[in-house]
Design a protein around this motif. Structure first.
Motif, PDB file in Angstrom:
ATOM      1  N   LEU A 172      -0.795   8.471  -0.238  1.00 50.52           N
ATOM      2  CA  LEU A 172      -1.536   7.353   0.365  1.00 50.52           C
ATOM      3  C   LEU A 172      -1.917   6.297  -0.656  1.00 50.52           C
ATOM      4  CD1 LEU A 172      -3.695   9.482   2.790  1.00 50.52           C
ATOM      5  CD2 LEU A 172      -1.874   7.902   3.400  1.00 50.52           C
ATOM      6  N   GLY A 173      -1.906   6.664  -1.926  1.00 54.91           N
ATOM      7  CA  GLY A 173      -2.236   5.689  -2.958  1.00 54.91           C
ATOM      8  C   GLY A 173      -1.270   4.522  -2.968  1.00 54.91           C
ATOM      9  N   ARG A 174      -0.068   4.759  -2.439  1.00 59.53           N
ATOM     10  CA  ARG A 174       0.940   3.718  -2.372  1.00 59.53           C
ATOM     11  C   ARG A 174       0.389   2.481  -1.668  1.00 59.53           C
ATOM     12  NH1 ARG A 174       3.910   3.811  -5.773  1.00 59.53           N
ATOM     13  NH2 ARG A 174       3.373   1.638  -5.861  1.00 59.53           N
ATOM     14  N   PHE A 175      -0.348   2.691  -0.584  1.00 63.56           N
ATOM     15  CA  PHE A 175      -0.910   1.560   0.161  1.00 63.56           C
ATOM     16  C   PHE A 175      -1.922   0.811  -0.683  1.00 63.56           C
ATOM     17  CE2 PHE A 175       1.430   2.634   3.676  1.00 63.56           C
ATOM     18  CZ  PHE A 175       1.153   3.880   4.197  1.00 63.56           C
ATOM     19  N   LEU A 176      -2.649   1.566  -1.499  1.00 63.44           N
ATOM     20  CA  LEU A 176      -3.641   0.917  -2.350  1.00 63.44           C
ATOM     21  C   LEU A 176      -2.973   0.026  -3.381  1.00 63.44           C
ATOM     22  CD1 LEU A 176      -6.329   3.599  -3.229  1.00 63.44           C
ATOM     23  CD2 LEU A 176      -6.378   1.830  -1.506  1.00 63.44           C
ATOM     24  N   PHE A 177      -2.048   0.599  -4.136  1.00 61.10           N
ATOM     25  CA  PHE A 177      -1.480  -0.163  -5.240  1.00 61.10           C
ATOM     26  C   PHE A 177      -0.558  -1.270  -4.769  1.00 61.10           C
ATOM     27  CE2 PHE A 177      -3.625   1.976  -8.431  1.00 61.10           C
ATOM     28  CZ  PHE A 177      -3.644   3.321  -8.171  1.00 61.10           C
ATOM     29  N   ASP A 178       0.237  -1.002  -3.761  1.00 62.67           N
ATOM     30  CA  ASP A 178       1.088  -2.075  -3.233  1.00 62.67           C
ATOM     31  C   ASP A 178       0.225  -3.162  -2.611  1.00 62.67           C
ATOM     32  OD1 ASP A 178       3.963  -0.119  -2.046  1.00 62.67           O
ATOM     33  OD2 ASP A 178       3.222  -0.641  -4.037  1.00 62.67           O
ATOM     34  N   GLY A 179      -0.764  -2.725  -1.828  1.00 65.41           N
ATOM     35  CA  GLY A 179      -1.655  -3.704  -1.199  1.00 65.41           C
ATOM     36  C   GLY A 179      -2.352  -4.557  -2.240  1.00 65.41           C
ATOM     37  N   LEU A 180      -2.745  -3.940  -3.339  1.00 68.87           N
ATOM     38  CA  LEU A 180      -3.420  -4.666  -4.393  1.00 68.87           C
ATOM     39  C   LEU A 180      -2.501  -5.699  -5.010  1.00 68.87           C
ATOM     40  CD1 LEU A 180      -5.969  -4.920  -6.112  1.00 68.87           C
ATOM     41  CD2 LEU A 180      -5.006  -3.229  -7.666  1.00 68.87           C
ATOM     42  N   ALA A 181      -1.298  -5.269  -5.366  1.00 70.55           N
ATOM     43  CA  ALA A 181      -0.367  -6.185  -6.027  1.00 70.55           C
ATOM     44  C   ALA A 181       0.030  -7.333  -5.110  1.00 70.55           C
ATOM     45  CB  ALA A 181       0.874  -5.436  -6.493  1.00 70.55           C
ATOM     46  N   LEU A 182       0.143  -7.048  -3.830  1.00 68.94           N
ATOM     47  CA  LEU A 182       0.581  -8.076  -2.893  1.00 68.94           C
ATOM     48  C   LEU A 182      -0.586  -8.838  -2.304  1.00 68.94           C
ATOM     49  CD1 LEU A 182       3.225  -5.875  -1.062  1.00 68.94           C
ATOM     50  CD2 LEU A 182       3.703  -7.846  -2.477  1.00 68.94           C
ATOM     51  N   GLN A 183      -1.807  -8.453  -2.713  1.00 67.82           N
ATOM     52  CA  GLN A 183      -3.006  -9.049  -2.114  1.00 67.82           C
ATOM     53  C   GLN A 183      -2.976  -8.896  -0.605  1.00 67.82           C
ATOM     54  OE1 GLN A 183      -5.580  -9.529  -4.217  1.00 67.82           O
ATOM     55  NE2 GLN A 183      -5.817 -11.700  -3.915  1.00 67.82           N
ATOM     56  N   ASP A 184      -2.386  -7.786  -0.176  1.00 58.03           N
ATOM     57  CA  ASP A 184      -2.311  -7.513   1.248  1.00 58.03           C
ATOM     58  C   ASP A 184      -3.523  -6.663   1.595  1.00 58.03           C
ATOM     59  OD1 ASP A 184       0.273  -5.949   3.336  1.00 58.03           O
ATOM     60  OD2 ASP A 184      -1.777  -6.588   3.781  1.00 58.03           O
TER      61      ASP A 184
END
Lengths: 242, 213, 309
Positions: A172-184
């Motif tokens: 689930l951390g994937r959503f955190l880090f991708d979301g962070l990088a994409l400002q999503d």
């Protein structure tokens, strides 16, 4: 309120529920990492702690290892493991297991040591061998604390497993880090909520398991001890950055 | 392990350490400021204890990375976000230990104080708190060590204190900053813990024999 | 005696509270805007070597030009950093003309636009926000697709177009932004017809991506053309034979409120000296030789006579 509606949209978007980066797969990956790490940690920690508790040796270390575990920065550990072992799931696992061991050791040790001297003596007097005392007396009596330790550890691992995604793995951390990088922010918040939910579910599930496994009489007496255990290990959860 | 690097970067290490210490101190102070009244309320009205403990417990169970990220849409990748989350994580242990500490004051002592004419406030500060101190400090110790560890996670949103060294080392695939960051944060936690034990000894010389719960 | 305890504890608590209040006040003291050099200039960067080297260089140049520079911890991506510039929390960042234009205007920067056009577009978009776009450096850092020599041989790869027929057998890796940015997967699909079998989110040309490419976990990696590691590992850069990647000159972007003519001209002088070869060499020193970014930046600036001694 639009952020909330966008967040809801993220959760209800069917695309987010399919495929290799969908919520179900990520959750499953996360659960896999967590279960594996907790089991391995238990396999390592329990025998050691049971032995130490039963024989009364190594108390200083056993009692303080949870404190030490609390002080270890999980992010640092996982990055270090990556530098040493490269880009595969092993460093992630090693870091998770390393952080999961201390609460199990301390709680199990204390649980066993807390078994009344009289009870132990009585068992010995009845002609039980050391092994029998351990398995038929000490472990059952120590059950609340042992379970508390396992539970603390499991919740900690679920939290720290988020960092697997920092090293590009799943969970689930994937959503955190991708979301962070994409400002999503929808992805970011969605991921955070899912991780929080999984953590809470783990905590409650294992608490239920604990009530089932621990004999009622013991449960009451050991309630305070169990909370103590949660605190001593939990700090590990928090400190492990999970 | 490149000692040369350490020498060259003493300034940076020092300022990261200060950032780390600042965050820790602030989180503890804010945490205590919130937890203490909550604990007093829980002692005064015992029915509140379970819900308060329940809420702080749930917040505590939320993984710190998740909590930091949950706040991002509202407060951004700022020091405020870090501080709010760090403070929240201190609450459970501070509330719990303060309540348990106060509860542990023997009834006779409380009654004696009342009989001596101590009013509530005086009673609290002159009698109950000093007795509860060891348990309260035990809670503070846990909170401090926990927070010191958590500060490193804030490296993920641009802070981190000593945790920033992990990111540096990661980027350059260079072990030294990581080792330094790791060692210093552990040392910091141990030192803070010992300092608090020392403070406890100083403040409660009579408790030395009994020890805390 | 009890009184003493409580008094001691109270004293300690008060001291701590005051200390904490002092810290809080310091934390809250935002760099005040205003003309010229009141308050420190917060120099930001994205978390990858080149940007960090540039950040150090800009900070040193600013200090040399009479300003006060404050380095901000690198952030995850432009998507995180640039809004901070727009908010005024960060004052000065090293940017790239093409990518920034795409980000700011919301429209894909034309691969065919030349540098000047992009700068003009940027100025038009950012000046109303109080953000100044200075002069671009000759140095360019473009997104590059990289494969190992073995992969290149196996699939006969020289240009990016060569990937199109075999992409469905290959796994690509790069920063998470690759999935969304036009110069990433979407553009590769539209312009080249490339659809990879899988994409792995790693980092922006960092250790995860290098590790993944080296260990064969990915076949094609997104790197940046000025990274020293490409040469060091003997990797192959695939030639961009269709227009996708725009011109990407390195360019300082600074908020108006803290900028002074001295600082601007110093930064422009610095940019003028920065060629692609120069920045590539500096990157290599940090990534391959493990030197410290600040040392590398300082040495270069001194060598070029850009900061006074």
């Amino acid at each position: 309120m639009t952020f909330l509606s966008e967040l809801l949209a993220w959760f209800t978007d069917p695309l987010n529920w399919q495929g290799s980066s969908g919520i179900p797969i990520r959750t499953w990956e996360h659960v896999q990492y967590s279960v594996a790490a907790t089991l391995i940690a238990a396999l390592i920690a329990l025998p050691i702690a049971l032995y130490l508790g039963h024989t009364g040796r190594g108390g200083l270390l056993a009692i303080n290892i949870a404190n030490i575990g609390r002080a270890i920065p999980s992010l640092g550990l996982i990055i270090m493991a990556f530098i040493l072992l490269g880009l595969n799931i092993t460093p992630v696992m090693i870091a998770l297991v390393a952080l999961a061991i201390p609460p199990i050791v301390t709680n199990t040790y204390i649980g066993i040591r807390n078994v009344n001297r009289e009870v132990r003596d009585a068992a010995g007097g009845m002609g039980m061998t050391g092994w029998q005392v351990l398995t038929q007396v000490e472990i059952p009596v120590a059950m609340p604390l042992i379970m508390a330790g396992l539970r603390t550890s499991a919740v900690q691992v679920v939290a720290t497993a988020t960092l697997a995604a920092y090293l590009s793995f799943g969970g689930l951390g994937r959503f955190l880090f991708d979301g962070l990088a994409l400002q999503d922010y929808e992805q970011l918040t969605g991921g955070a909520l899912l991780i929080a939910a999984l953590s809470l579910i783990t905590e409650f599930l294992l608490a239920r398991v604990q009530t089932v496994v621990v004999p009622k009489g013991l449960a009451k007496r050991n309630a305070t001890a169990a909370v103590d255990a949660k605190m001593s290990g939990k700090a590990g959860v928090a400190s492990s950055g999970a | 392990m490149d000692w040369g690097w350490v020498q060259d970067h003493l300034d940076e290490i020092q300022s990261l350490f200060f950032q780390h210490a600042q965050f820790t101190l602030l989180a503890l102070v804010y945490g205590f400021a919130i937890a203490f009244p909550l604990a007093l309320a829980a002692t005064r009205w015992p029915r509140l204890y379970t819900p308060i403990l329940g809420l702080t417990g749930i917040l505590f169970t939320i993984p710190s990375i998740a909590l930091f990220m949950l706040m991002m849409p509202f407060t951004g990748p700022t020091a405020t976000t870090c501080l709010i989350a760090l403070t929240i994580y201190t609450l459970l242990v501070l509330v719990r230990n303060t309540v348990e500490g106060l509860k542990g004051v023997p009834r006779e002592v409380r009654e004696a104080a009342e009989a001596m004419g101590y009013r509530r406030f005086k009673q609290l500060f002159r009698v109950e708190l000093p007795i509860a101190l060891p348990v309260i400090i035990a809670g503070i110790r846990i909170a401090v060590v926990t927070t010191i560890g958590l500060v490193t996670i804030t490296a993920l949103i641009g802070f981190g204190g000593l945790g920033a060294l992990f990111i540096d080392g990661f980027r350059q695939a260079f072990g030294t900053p990581i080792i330094v960051g790791f060692a210093l944060s552990v040392l910091f936690a141990v030192a803070a813990d010992l300092a608090l034990v020392g403070a406890q000894r100083l403040l409660t010389p009579w408790a030395r024999g009994g020890g805390s719960r | 005696m009890r009184g003493t305890v409580t008094r001691k504890a109270a004293a300690a608590l008060t001291a701590l509270a005051l200390l904490a209040a002092g810290c809080a006040a310091e934390e809250d003291a935002a760099p005040s805007g205003g003309s010229g050099d009141s308050g420190p200039i917060v120099v930001g960067a994205v978390e990858f070597t080149e940007n960090i080297v540039l950040q150090e260089m800009y900070a040193l140049v600013v200090e040399d030009a009479g300003g006060e520079a404050e380095l901000k911890q690198p952030l995850a991506s432009r998507e995180v950093l640039f809004p901070a510039v727009e908010e005024g929390d960060v004052n000065l960042v090293p940017e790239y003309t093409g990518a920034l234009t795409t980000f700011v205007t919301g429209e894909e920067a034309e691969a065919s636009s030349d540098g000047e056009e992009l700068v003009a577009e940027l100025r038009e978009a950012l000046e109303p926000e109080g953000i100044k776009v200075l002069e671009p450096a000759p140095a360019q850092d473009q997104d590059a697709l990289v494969v190992t020599p073995e992969t290149a041989e196996e699939y006969d790869l020289e240009t990016v177009s060569d990937l199109a027929p075999v992409a469905d057998e290959l796994t690509a890796g790069g920063p998470p932004e690759e999935k969304e940015r036009f110069v990433g997967l979407p553009g590769l699909k539209e312009v080249y017809g490339i659809e990879f079998a899988d994409f792995r989110a790693l980092d922006a040309g960092g250790p995860l991506t290098s590790n993944a490419l080296e260990s064969g976990q990915i076949d094609v990696a997104r790197f940046f053309s000025t990274q020293g590691i490409i040469d060091q590992k003997g990797w192959v850069v695939l030639e961009e034979d269709k227009p996708l990647i725009p011109t990407e000159n390195i360019i300082p972007v600074i908020t108006e409120d803290v900028s002074t003519p001295e600082i601007e001209s110093a930064l422009n002088d610095m940019s003028a000296e920065l060629t692609t070869a120069e920045i590539t060499a500096l990157n290599k020193k940090v990534d391959v030789d493990k030197e410290d970014p600040q040392d590398v930046a300082k040495a270069w600036l001194e060598e070029k006579g850009l900061i006074g001694n």
